[in-house]
Design a protein around this motif. Sequence first.
Motif, PDB file in Angstrom:
ATOM      1  N   LEU A 295       0.753  -1.232  -0.047  1.00 11.83           N
ATOM      2  CA  LEU A 295      -0.057  -0.011  -0.022  1.00 11.83           C
ATOM      3  C   LEU A 295       0.834   1.170  -0.100  1.00 11.83           C
ATOM      4  N   ALA A 296       2.015   1.305   0.753  1.00  8.47           N
ATOM      5  CA  ALA A 296       2.649   2.213   0.629  1.00  8.47           C
ATOM      6  C   ALA A 296       3.118   2.976  -0.684  1.00  8.47           C
TER       7      ALA A 296
ATOM      8  N   TYR B 214      -6.546   6.252  -5.299  1.00  9.44           N
ATOM      9  CA  TYR B 214      -6.616   4.832  -5.977  1.00  9.44           C
ATOM     10  C   TYR B 214      -6.843   3.972  -4.560  1.00  9.44           C
ATOM     11  N   LEU B 215      -6.235   4.232  -3.271  1.00  8.19           N
ATOM     12  CA  LEU B 215      -6.605   3.488  -2.028  1.00  8.19           C
ATOM     13  C   LEU B 215      -7.791   3.794  -1.463  1.00  8.19           C
TER      14      LEU B 215
ATOM     15  N   ASP C 152     -12.477   7.762   7.934  1.00  4.55           N
ATOM     16  CA  ASP C 152     -11.696   6.877   8.033  1.00  4.55           C
ATOM     17  C   ASP C 152     -10.836   6.603   6.700  1.00  4.55           C
ATOM     18  N   ILE C 153     -11.643   6.378   5.621  1.00  3.83           N
ATOM     19  CA  ILE C 153     -11.196   5.924   4.354  1.00  3.83           C
ATOM     20  C   ILE C 153     -10.059   6.712   3.879  1.00  3.83           C
ATOM     21  N   VAL C 154     -10.391   8.188   3.918  1.00  6.22           N
ATOM     22  CA  VAL C 154      -9.622   9.249   3.355  1.00  6.22           C
ATOM     23  C   VAL C 154      -8.332   9.254   3.920  1.00  6.22           C
ATOM     24  N   ASN C 155      -8.454   9.303   5.488  1.00  2.00           N
ATOM     25  CA  ASN C 155      -7.216   9.307   6.493  1.00  2.00           C
ATOM     26  C   ASN C 155      -6.162   8.154   6.203  1.00  2.00           C
ATOM     27  N   LEU C 156      -6.800   6.801   6.025  1.00  2.00           N
ATOM     28  CA  LEU C 156      -6.007   5.649   5.679  1.00  2.00           C
ATOM     29  C   LEU C 156      -5.396   5.863   4.570  1.00  2.00           C
ATOM     30  N   ALA C 157      -6.018   6.122   3.298  1.00  2.00           N
ATOM     31  CA  ALA C 157      -5.362   6.426   2.259  1.00  2.00           C
ATOM     32  C   ALA C 157      -4.400   7.390   2.126  1.00  2.00           C
TER      33      ALA C 157
END
Length: 112
Positions: free
Chosen positions: A54-55, A61-62, A90-95
């Motif tokens: 993922l990095a 995309y993520l 959460d999704i935006v922050n994880l991405a």
Amino acid sequence: MTFKAALVLAAAIVLFPFQAHAADVEAGKAKSQICQACHGADGNGIGDPQYPLLAGQYADYLAKSLRDYKSGARENAIMLGFASTLSDEDIVNLAAFYASQPGRIRDLTGTD
């Protein structure tokens, strides 16, 4: 309304939710604890090529991938379980967190 104006309006409606939250990399890092078992602490994996790196991937995309897992548009029972618990924030922050990490790209043969 012209076709072009309708198309622009439709695009704005579709894209608006993806822009609703400003990314918080530190919040993404905190939320990534559960992801680390398969994707590693920084998103560079755990040495098993079946788990995506993922990095360094693009944040959009993520985020799209996580939304697709959450909706079922992208099928994976394990990721559905994890993604279904995530808010859009959460999704935006994880991405943002994983996109901010230095990544190394490899193909599925395991060679760099």
